[in-house]
Design a protein around this motif. Structure first.
Motif, PDB file in Angstrom:
ATOM      1  N   PHE B  73       0.839  -1.200   0.000  1.00 25.86           N
ATOM      2  CA  PHE B  73       0.000   0.000   0.000  1.00 25.86           C
ATOM      3  C   PHE B  73       0.873   1.249   0.000  1.00 25.86           C
ATOM      4  O   PHE B  73       1.897   1.310   0.674  1.00 25.86           O
ATOM      5  N   TYR B  74       0.460   2.247  -0.726  1.00 26.07           N
ATOM      6  CA  TYR B  74       1.241   3.473  -0.857  1.00 26.07           C
ATOM      7  C   TYR B  74       0.352   4.686  -0.617  1.00 26.07           C
ATOM      8  O   TYR B  74      -0.669   4.836  -1.291  1.00 26.07           O
ATOM      9  N   GLY B  75       0.732   5.530   0.274  1.00 26.63           N
ATOM     10  CA  GLY B  75       0.021   6.781   0.459  1.00 26.63           C
ATOM     11  C   GLY B  75       0.355   7.730  -0.673  1.00 26.63           C
ATOM     12  O   GLY B  75       1.282   7.496  -1.441  1.00 26.63           O
ATOM     13  N   GLN B  76      -0.434   8.819  -0.770  1.00 26.94           N
ATOM     14  CA  GLN B  76      -0.175   9.800  -1.832  1.00 26.94           C
ATOM     15  C   GLN B  76       1.264  10.275  -1.793  1.00 26.94           C
ATOM     16  O   GLN B  76       1.899  10.490  -2.824  1.00 26.94           O
ATOM     17  N   ASP B  77       1.790  10.466  -0.610  1.00 27.60           N
ATOM     18  CA  ASP B  77       3.141  10.996  -0.478  1.00 27.60           C
ATOM     19  C   ASP B  77       4.200   9.937  -0.730  1.00 27.60           C
ATOM     20  O   ASP B  77       5.381  10.233  -0.777  1.00 27.60           O
ATOM     21  N   GLU B  78       3.772   8.687  -0.835  1.00 28.22           N
ATOM     22  CA  GLU B  78       4.747   7.618  -1.026  1.00 28.22           C
ATOM     23  C   GLU B  78       4.941   7.290  -2.497  1.00 28.22           C
ATOM     24  O   GLU B  78       5.746   6.445  -2.838  1.00 28.22           O
ATOM     25  N   LEU B  79       4.190   7.980  -3.352  1.00 31.61           N
ATOM     26  CA  LEU B  79       4.379   7.779  -4.784  1.00 31.61           C
ATOM     27  C   LEU B  79       5.567   8.623  -5.243  1.00 31.61           C
ATOM     28  O   LEU B  79       5.814   9.703  -4.719  1.00 31.61           O
ATOM     29  N   THR B  80       6.289   8.118  -6.211  1.00 30.41           N
ATOM     30  CA  THR B  80       7.492   8.802  -6.688  1.00 30.41           C
ATOM     31  C   THR B  80       7.143   9.772  -7.804  1.00 30.41           C
ATOM     32  O   THR B  80       6.609   9.379  -8.843  1.00 30.41           O
ATOM     33  N   ASN B  81       7.447  11.017  -7.593  1.00 32.94           N
ATOM     34  CA  ASN B  81       7.101  12.037  -8.582  1.00 32.94           C
ATOM     35  C   ASN B  81       8.163  12.108  -9.671  1.00 32.94           C
ATOM     36  O   ASN B  81       9.318  12.338  -9.405  1.00 32.94           O
ATOM     37  N   LEU B  82       7.750  11.888 -10.890  1.00 36.45           N
ATOM     38  CA  LEU B  82       8.703  11.882 -12.004  1.00 36.45           C
ATOM     39  C   LEU B  82       8.419  12.983 -13.010  1.00 36.45           C
ATOM     40  O   LEU B  82       9.130  13.122 -13.981  1.00 36.45           O
ATOM     41  N   GLY B  83       7.375  13.763 -12.822  1.00 37.77           N
ATOM     42  CA  GLY B  83       6.970  14.705 -13.843  1.00 37.77           C
ATOM     43  C   GLY B  83       7.593  16.079 -13.694  1.00 37.77           C
ATOM     44  O   GLY B  83       8.531  16.285 -12.949  1.00 37.77           O
ATOM     45  N   ASP B  84       7.037  17.036 -14.434  1.00 35.39           N
ATOM     46  CA  ASP B  84       7.495  18.414 -14.308  1.00 35.39           C
ATOM     47  C   ASP B  84       6.319  19.279 -13.867  1.00 35.39           C
ATOM     48  O   ASP B  84       5.324  18.772 -13.359  1.00 35.39           O
ATOM     49  N   ARG B  85       6.437  20.578 -14.088  1.00 39.77           N
ATOM     50  CA  ARG B  85       5.408  21.472 -13.592  1.00 39.77           C
ATOM     51  C   ARG B  85       4.059  21.221 -14.274  1.00 39.77           C
ATOM     52  O   ARG B  85       3.034  21.115 -13.631  1.00 39.77           O
ATOM     53  N   ASP B  86       4.092  21.097 -15.604  1.00 43.53           N
ATOM     54  CA  ASP B  86       2.845  20.985 -16.353  1.00 43.53           C
ATOM     55  C   ASP B  86       2.223  19.592 -16.270  1.00 43.53           C
ATOM     56  O   ASP B  86       1.013  19.449 -16.207  1.00 43.53           O
ATOM     57  N   VAL B  87       3.067  18.599 -16.321  1.00 43.53           N
ATOM     58  CA  VAL B  87       2.558  17.236 -16.257  1.00 43.53           C
ATOM     59  C   VAL B  87       3.141  16.551 -15.026  1.00 43.53           C
ATOM     60  O   VAL B  87       4.273  16.116 -15.026  1.00 43.53           O
ATOM     61  N   LEU B  89       3.518  13.533 -12.454  1.00 47.75           N
ATOM     62  CA  LEU B  89       3.537  12.118 -12.763  1.00 47.75           C
ATOM     63  C   LEU B  89       3.999  11.350 -11.539  1.00 47.75           C
ATOM     64  O   LEU B  89       5.158  11.445 -11.154  1.00 47.75           O
ATOM     65  N   TRP B  90       3.098  10.619 -10.929  1.00 48.12           N
ATOM     66  CA  TRP B  90       3.477   9.837  -9.753  1.00 48.12           C
ATOM     67  C   TRP B  90       3.506   8.359 -10.102  1.00 48.12           C
ATOM     68  O   TRP B  90       2.497   7.802 -10.559  1.00 48.12           O
ATOM     69  N   LEU B  91       4.632   7.754  -9.849  1.00 47.18           N
ATOM     70  CA  LEU B  91       4.804   6.335 -10.153  1.00 47.18           C
ATOM     71  C   LEU B  91       4.519   5.496  -8.914  1.00 47.18           C
ATOM     72  O   LEU B  91       5.014   5.785  -7.818  1.00 47.18           O
ATOM     73  N   SER B 102       4.194  -0.319 -15.209  1.00 43.79           N
ATOM     74  CA  SER B 102       4.278   0.993 -14.562  1.00 43.79           C
ATOM     75  C   SER B 102       2.874   1.522 -14.383  1.00 43.79           C
ATOM     76  O   SER B 102       2.169   1.732 -15.372  1.00 43.79           O
ATOM     77  N   VAL B 103       2.467   1.712 -13.149  1.00 45.97           N
ATOM     78  CA  VAL B 103       1.157   2.317 -12.891  1.00 45.97           C
ATOM     79  C   VAL B 103       1.403   3.731 -12.404  1.00 45.97           C
ATOM     80  O   VAL B 103       2.255   3.958 -11.539  1.00 45.97           O
ATOM     81  N   MET B 104       0.687   4.689 -12.988  1.00 48.83           N
ATOM     82  CA  MET B 104       0.950   6.087 -12.665  1.00 48.83           C
ATOM     83  C   MET B 104      -0.305   6.913 -12.438  1.00 48.83           C
ATOM     84  O   MET B 104      -1.338   6.636 -13.025  1.00 48.83           O
ATOM     85  N   CYS B 169      -6.437  18.101 -15.428  1.00 50.39           N
ATOM     86  CA  CYS B 169      -6.964  16.782 -15.779  1.00 50.39           C
ATOM     87  C   CYS B 169      -6.138  15.698 -15.102  1.00 50.39           C
ATOM     88  O   CYS B 169      -4.914  15.695 -15.182  1.00 50.39           O
ATOM     89  N   GLU B 170      -6.865  14.819 -14.436  1.00 53.59           N
ATOM     90  CA  GLU B 170      -6.184  13.743 -13.713  1.00 53.59           C
ATOM     91  C   GLU B 170      -6.468  12.407 -14.376  1.00 53.59           C
ATOM     92  O   GLU B 170      -7.601  12.103 -14.723  1.00 53.59           O
ATOM     93  N   ILE B 171      -5.400  11.647 -14.553  1.00 56.49           N
ATOM     94  CA  ILE B 171      -5.507  10.354 -15.217  1.00 56.49           C
ATOM     95  C   ILE B 171      -4.804   9.301 -14.378  1.00 56.49           C
ATOM     96  O   ILE B 171      -3.791   9.597 -13.752  1.00 56.49           O
ATOM     97  N   VAL B 172      -5.346   8.111 -14.366  1.00 56.15           N
ATOM     98  CA  VAL B 172      -4.574   6.993 -13.823  1.00 56.15           C
ATOM     99  C   VAL B 172      -4.243   6.091 -14.999  1.00 56.15           C
ATOM    100  O   VAL B 172      -5.130   5.678 -15.747  1.00 56.15           O
ATOM    101  N   SER B 173      -2.961   5.838 -15.194  1.00 59.21           N
ATOM    102  CA  SER B 173      -2.538   5.107 -16.374  1.00 59.21           C
ATOM    103  C   SER B 173      -1.588   3.971 -16.028  1.00 59.21           C
ATOM    104  O   SER B 173      -1.080   3.884 -14.912  1.00 59.21           O
ATOM    105  N   ALA B 174      -1.371   3.125 -16.986  1.00 56.70           N
ATOM    106  CA  ALA B 174      -0.426   2.033 -16.799  1.00 56.70           C
ATOM    107  C   ALA B 174       0.208   1.710 -18.136  1.00 56.70           C
ATOM    108  O   ALA B 174      -0.392   1.925 -19.200  1.00 56.70           O
ATOM    109  N   ASN B 175       1.447   1.229 -18.112  1.00 58.75           N
ATOM    110  CA  ASN B 175       2.060   0.746 -19.342  1.00 58.75           C
ATOM    111  C   ASN B 175       2.981  -0.434 -19.042  1.00 58.75           C
ATOM    112  O   ASN B 175       3.458  -0.603 -17.924  1.00 58.75           O
ATOM    113  N   SER B 176       3.152  -1.224 -20.078  1.00 59.71           N
ATOM    114  CA  SER B 176       3.952  -2.436 -19.917  1.00 59.71           C
ATOM    115  C   SER B 176       4.598  -2.775 -21.247  1.00 59.71           C
ATOM    116  O   SER B 176       3.934  -2.707 -22.275  1.00 59.71           O
ATOM    117  N   PRO B 177       5.890  -3.136 -21.298  1.00 55.34           N
ATOM    118  CA  PRO B 177       6.808  -3.147 -20.156  1.00 55.34           C
ATOM    119  C   PRO B 177       7.018  -1.735 -19.622  1.00 55.34           C
ATOM    120  O   PRO B 177       6.824  -0.776 -20.363  1.00 55.34           O
TER     121      PRO B 177
END
Lengths: 180, 180
Positions: B73-87, B89-91, B102-104, B169-177
DNA sequence: TTAAACTGTTAAATATCTTATACAGTTTGC
DNA sequence: GCAAACTGTATAAGATATTTAACAGTTTAA
């Protein structure tokens, strides 16, 4: 970030001389002198050794900001934790340079004891008990204080704080000139 | 913490080769190779240069933990932020090694645009819009999606995301690999 | 006033890190 | 198959960091 100045600040905040820190860290005092003057860029391994002597993690070192700001309000999470497990110690405005006062929030766990090697340092200090009870010994006087009660004494008189109860004790204290 | 392995993990998480990172950082690829093998303990100055090429701060480097855990389980603060100002992106589960997915959580600011140099990479990806609206272009198809709507496509087909509205706009996405 | 113990700094020798360069293996496209 | 472009690695030369040892100034206590 200025590594040298930052290390010097961290070291002094912990009341260590270059030689004392060097001894604890397993490096020579010259190394610390050169690092603090920014005349070298230390290797991770030696900076890690130096910080272990404080002790402080590399993460804390690089995320702690002591730069002088005009900050006025501090959230609970914005206070700098300087204590250990038994005696938690949050310093207010740790980032501010040339403070004339150290204001702290302290929480003494049940059984916590600052030790029978009585504390003694320059300046004066005072505080108010917020929660729980604490036994304070100052020179030949001993007293147990509860919520709303307070203390004030000359820091050069040996003193000791003990939580004899089984409830945590919270104190807000201040001392001047600043210990930290 | 193992500096070498950690740097290698961070570098690969950002899809960089030793040479590419070296070029961005202003050091030689040999330096990065030696650091990653723990055959040297880099100086702060060179590690700082290397991380600047990622880019990542020393603080983030020393506080980010990619060690494999069994965390579920991961809290909001436990997600790793990989994005920039405009986009933003929490992994999810960035610390987990050898993920197959990768779920983001992504938040596109008003006007945010992944750019007209359409993205294209290996694998497949899909997602669901949670809040706001977003224009998605995949190959010759274009569509604007709103809350509850979803997408799924082959990542090798060039694609682009644009927030044309004036609401995030908020999205939950995933990609593989996994991209990250 | 004095010696002893401390403070931080420095120069030269030593140890370590970084670069330049080369190597071998893999991937990509024709 | 082949060349070109990539991957990470290895070694010697050069650059930098660390230690050793000494210095000068300050503080402490007799």
């Amino acid at each position: 970030m200025d590594i040298g100045i930052h290390l010097r600040t961290v070291r002094k905040m912990h009341g260590l001389s270059q030689r004392e820190l060097a001894k604890r860290a397993g490096v020579t005092n010259g190394t610390i002198s050169l690092i603090e003057q920014n005349r070298v860029s230390p290797s991770i391994s030696s900076l890690r050794k130096v910080l272990a002597g404080i002790p402080m993690s590399l993460g804390d070192f690089f995320t702690t900001d002591f730069s002088n700001t005009t900050k006025v309000f501090y959230g609970q999470d914005e206070l700098t934790n300087l204590g250990d497990r038994d005696v938690q110690l949050w310093l207010v405005a740790a980032n501010r340079r040339d403070r004339s006062l150290s204001v702290m929030r302290e929480i003494y766990a049940p059984g916590a004891d600052t030790g029978d090697e009585m504390l003694s340092h320059e300046g004066e200090e005072g505080g108010v008990v917020v929660r729980g009870r604490i036994e304070i010994t100052v020179g030949g006087s001993r007293q147990e204080l509860g919520p709303g009660e307070a203390y004030y004494f000359d820091s050069s008189v040996p003193h000791r704080f003990r939580n004899l109860g089984d409830e945590a004790c919270e104190i807000v204290s201040a001392n001047s000139p600043p210990t930290f």
